[in-house]
Design an enzyme around this catalytic site. Structure first.
Site, short mmCIF file in Angstrom:
data_model
loop_
_atom_site.label_atom_id
_atom_site.label_comp_id
_atom_site.label_asym_id
_atom_site.label_seq_id
_atom_site.Cartn_x
_atom_site.Cartn_y
_atom_site.Cartn_z
N TYR A 33 82.91 -3.43 13.43
CA TYR A 33 81.92 -2.45 13.87
C TYR A 33 80.75 -3.14 14.54
CZ TYR A 33 78.78 -3.58 9.96
OH TYR A 33 77.94 -4.22 9.09
N LYS A 149 82.26 -9.32 12.08
CA LYS A 149 81.55 -8.12 11.61
C LYS A 149 82.57 -7.06 11.19
CE LYS A 149 77.47 -5.37 12.94
NZ LYS A 149 76.63 -5.56 11.76
N GLU A 182 72.11 -15.09 3.91
CA GLU A 182 71.52 -14.00 4.70
C GLU A 182 71.32 -12.80 3.80
OE1 GLU A 182 74.23 -12.49 7.72
OE2 GLU A 182 75.94 -12.86 6.42
N LEU A 207 76.55 -13.79 9.52
CA LEU A 207 76.78 -13.08 10.78
C LEU A 207 75.72 -13.55 11.77
CD1 LEU A 207 78.42 -10.73 12.14
CD2 LEU A 207 76.40 -9.35 11.70
N1 PLP Z 1 73.84 -10.06 8.62
C1 PLP Z 1 74.53 -9.01 8.13
C2 PLP Z 1 75.36 -9.20 6.90
C3 PLP Z 1 74.47 -7.75 8.75
O1 PLP Z 1 75.16 -6.72 8.26
C4 PLP Z 1 73.65 -7.60 9.90
C5 PLP Z 1 73.54 -6.31 10.59
O2 PLP Z 1 74.17 -5.35 10.29
C6 PLP Z 1 72.94 -8.71 10.36
C7 PLP Z 1 73.07 -9.93 9.72
C8 PLP Z 1 72.04 -8.61 11.58
O3 PLP Z 1 72.78 -8.49 12.76
P1 PLP Z 1 72.18 -7.75 14.03
O4 PLP Z 1 70.87 -8.41 14.32
O5 PLP Z 1 73.18 -8.00 15.09
O6 PLP Z 1 72.03 -6.30 13.67
#
Ligand code: PLP
Length: 285
Positions: A33, A149, A182, A207
């Site tokens: 997603y 993701k 994270e 991620l």
């Molecule tokens: N880390 C995780 C586990 C996430 O689910 C998300 C966003 O959904 C992020 C980091 C941040 O990613 P982004 O800046 O692309 O939204």
């Protein structure tokens, strides 16, 4: 006004927006997603989000169901049909519908595509950022490929719920070595007492957030020093500032970690400035 979702080539009222019970996303979390911020009715960093989507699909060997441009048309249409000025658009692609068997369907089936959009309350988000949030640490018990993701988010669900039950807003995952990886739905950052902006290097343990990537440009432009490395929970407790980044919250200051006050307990100046300036560095399309 009823919300409208896109499901496999049809725009449907939410109550009729359904996927098959044998969709592999539903049965195995076998899908990926993306979430894009919508601002002034425009998609923020669409190109980067669609590039990451293609990477995630490639890693799982799920076929890209259509071109990025065609996906972009659908994202915009769902945003427009739901009259989202400020909010998010969600895109999910799964391996498709097949009789339940963990192995890939053979012959392959068409991937399932779902897009939804919703408005967010801007003043509520701004109030949250002005106050800052509390986070709690939880052991990182996720699989080894969280750089993809995927919709398989059970550890994130449980971590977030644990945080809420402890009166916090979100959770920070901590690996076996005591380093923060994270947040449960955001990247984690600290600013050390010497003023360095620190966030974990992007390997398969986090991620690679799009907001994180764009923020690097902002941090460099402001001449701040960046350290892309693992940091421990102890370092985070002693930080001058802390914050999280994600597409739906951009930069959100963290003022408490495991009940310990960070800095002076208020959103720090750097996090606040980065939040304010972020969109000068993002792409709006
Ligand atoms: N880390 C995780 C586990 C996430 O689910 C998300 C966003 O959904 C992020 C980091 C941040 O990613 P982004 O800046 O692309 O939204």
């Amino acid at each position: 006004m009823s919300r409208i979702a896109y499901v496999n080539a049809r725009y449907l009222p939410m109550r009729d927006a359904m996927v098959h019970v044998e969709d592999r996303g539903y049965q195995f979390g076998d899908g990926v997603y993306e979430v894009c911020e919508v601002r002034g009715g425009r998609l923020i960093d669409e190109r980067r989000h669609l590039e990451r989507l293609q990477r995630s699909l490639g890693e799982l060997r799920i076929r890209m169901p259509m071109s990025p441009a065609a996906l972009g048309v659908i994202l915009r249409e769902v945003v427009a049909r739901n009259r989202v000025g400020y909010g998010i658009v969600y895109l999910q692609i799964t391996r498709g519908v097949a009789r339940r068997d963990p192995a890939f369907p053979s012959p392959p089936v068409p991937p399932s595509v779902v897009v939804t959009a919703r408005r967010l309350d801007r003043s509520r988000n701004e109030a949250l950022a002005a106050k800052g949030i509390a986070v709690v640490s939880v052991p990182d018990n996720r699989w080894g490929r969280v750089d993809i993701k995927t919709t398989g988010l059970l550890p994130n669900v449980l971590a977030r719920q644990a945080a809420i039950e402890q009166g916090a807003r979100d959770a920070w995952f901590v690996d076996k070595g005591g380093a923060v990886t994270e947040g449960a739905s955001a990247n984690a950052w600290i600013i050390t007492q010497s003023g360095a902006v620190v966030t974990r290097h992007a390997d398969s343990a986090i991620l690679r957030g799009i907001t994180r990537t764009v923020l690097f440009d902002a941090i460099k432009a402001y001449g701040l020093s960046i350290e892309e490395r693992a940091f421990t929970l102890q370092e985070a407790y002693a930080a001058r500032e802390a914050f999280v980044t994600s597409a739906s919250q951009i930069v959100l200051p963290v003022v408490r970690i495991d009940g310990r006050i960070i800095g002076d307990g208020k959103p720090g100046p750097v996090a606040t400035a980065l939040r304010r300036e972020f969109h000068r560095f993002a792409e709006a399309g």
